[in-house]
Design a protein around this motif. Structure first.
Motif, PDB file in Angstrom:
ATOM      1  N   THR A  92      45.798  -1.699  25.924  1.00 32.31           N
ATOM      2  CA  THR A  92      45.180  -2.672  26.825  1.00 32.31           C
ATOM      3  C   THR A  92      46.035  -3.926  26.859  1.00 32.31           C
ATOM      4  O   THR A  92      46.409  -4.457  25.810  1.00 32.31           O
ATOM      5  N   VAL A  93      46.362  -4.400  28.063  1.00 25.74           N
ATOM      6  CA  VAL A  93      47.118  -5.646  28.220  1.00 25.74           C
ATOM      7  C   VAL A  93      46.185  -6.684  28.828  1.00 25.74           C
ATOM      8  O   VAL A  93      45.662  -6.488  29.925  1.00 25.74           O
ATOM      9  N   LYS A  94      45.958  -7.777  28.106  1.00 24.12           N
ATOM     10  CA  LYS A  94      45.021  -8.805  28.551  1.00 24.12           C
ATOM     11  C   LYS A  94      45.756 -10.104  28.865  1.00 24.12           C
ATOM     12  O   LYS A  94      46.613 -10.535  28.084  1.00 24.12           O
ATOM     13  N   PRO A  95      45.427 -10.751  29.993  1.00 23.61           N
ATOM     14  CA  PRO A  95      46.071 -12.029  30.315  1.00 23.61           C
ATOM     15  C   PRO A  95      45.602 -13.127  29.379  1.00 23.61           C
ATOM     16  O   PRO A  95      44.409 -13.236  29.068  1.00 23.61           O
ATOM     17  N   ALA A  96      46.546 -13.952  28.914  1.00 25.99           N
ATOM     18  CA  ALA A  96      46.198 -15.044  27.994  1.00 25.99           C
ATOM     19  C   ALA A  96      47.234 -16.139  28.127  1.00 25.99           C
ATOM     20  O   ALA A  96      48.414 -15.910  27.849  1.00 25.99           O
ATOM     21  N   SER A  97      46.818 -17.321  28.556  1.00 28.98           N
ATOM     22  CA  SER A  97      47.735 -18.454  28.559  1.00 28.98           C
ATOM     23  C   SER A  97      47.919 -18.937  27.127  1.00 28.98           C
ATOM     24  O   SER A  97      47.095 -18.667  26.253  1.00 28.98           O
ATOM     25  N   ALA A  98      49.021 -19.652  26.887  1.00 32.07           N
ATOM     26  CA  ALA A  98      49.331 -20.094  25.526  1.00 32.07           C
ATOM     27  C   ALA A  98      48.202 -20.926  24.931  1.00 32.07           C
ATOM     28  O   ALA A  98      47.866 -20.793  23.754  1.00 32.07           O
ATOM     29  N   GLY A  99      47.588 -21.767  25.750  1.00 30.57           N
ATOM     30  CA  GLY A  99      46.520 -22.623  25.251  1.00 30.57           C
ATOM     31  C   GLY A  99      45.264 -21.868  24.852  1.00 30.57           C
ATOM     32  O   GLY A  99      44.441 -22.384  24.089  1.00 30.57           O
TER      33      GLY A  99
END
Length: 262
Positions: A63-70
């Motif tokens: 599973t690839v989940k979007p995540a910004s650094a913050g």
């Protein structure tokens, strides 16, 4: 008949017990871990990573989940499933390392990206943004999307890039800021804006977009992505996944989508 009655009573007691426990489960337990492995990555890398995995690890449940650094710290608190983290923010990565959230020996340079000007290919009538710089935008629609409002590396790098471009006042007036890259990409995909300053990797699987211009090398803004193993997740299968994302085939796929070697 006695056996049937006994089973019915036991079944009823089991159902009651489960019914009593259900609210506690709903309120207190975290969501079940997804099958397979989990990668947290910036929004612009989701499609390139999926394509790499389709070629290098087609049978693995990943599973690839979007995540910004913050968001990474909060996500690592709630996503006990995360195995690998990709980030474009060296400051946030340092914070995660100091907090013991990443494996010290697990870092790998994943790829380099750059901020470019993308435009919708059906709006091809160009105007030059700045004399002497190969950056053009479609005349129709006027607005150029940028992400400069959020306090993260991509916003800061976009702003630094725009500062070095030294755009004239009419060009600056065309800029429209968006709170996240996902929002900016949606506006670009839907045709709400004809062009945007975004990472080149956003071109992946977007045939309606084309590269409208790049800046001279002396003012180009490079984005570097680091790939880390999450603390406590350093296992053979995690290392195999990291190797699949950084091997020769992965590198060749990345370069096809505007990303560069680490």
């Amino acid at each position: 008949m006695v056996g049937i009655a006994r089973r019915a009573v036991l079944g009823g007691l089991t159902a009651l017990a489960l019914g009593a426990a259900a609210p506690v489960f709903a309120q207190g337990k975290p969501a079940p871990r997804p099958a397979g492995q989990v990668i947290l990555a910036p929004f612009q890398l989701i499609e390139p990573i999926k394509e790499i995995l389709a070629q290098t690890a087609p049978k693995r449940p990943i599973t690839v989940k979007p995540a910004s650094a913050g968001d990474l710290m909060a996500l690592l608190d709630t996503e006990a499933a995360a195995d690998l983290v990709l980030t474009d923010d060296p400051d946030q990565r340092r914070t995660l390392l100091e907090a013991g959230r990443l494996d010290l020996a697990g870092e790998t340079n994943f790829a380099r990206d750059r901020i470019v000007l993308l435009a919708r290919s059906e709006r091809a009538t160009p105007i030059r943004l700045r004399p002497g710089v190969n950056l053009v935008v479609p005349l129709e629609g006027n607005l150029i999307g940028v992400m400069t409002g959020a306090n993260d590396a991509l916003s800061r790098q976009t702003q630094a890039f725009l500062d070095r471009l030294k755009l004239d006042a009419p060009s600056v007036a065309l800029l429209q800021s968006f709170p996240s890259l996902a929002d900016l990409a949606l506006a670009l995909d839907d045709g709400q804006i004809p062009a945007a300053f975004v990472p080149a990797s956003l071109l992946t699987h977007r045939p309606h977009l084309e590269l409208s211009g790049t800046a001279p090398a002396d003012i180009e803004e490079t984005i570097r992505y680091s790939l880390d193993i999450v603390a406590g997740r350093d296992r053979p299968e995690t290392r195999a996944l990291r190797d699949a994302l950084t091997g020769p085939l992965a590198v060749s796929l990345l370069t096809r989508h505007g990303l560069m070697k680490p």
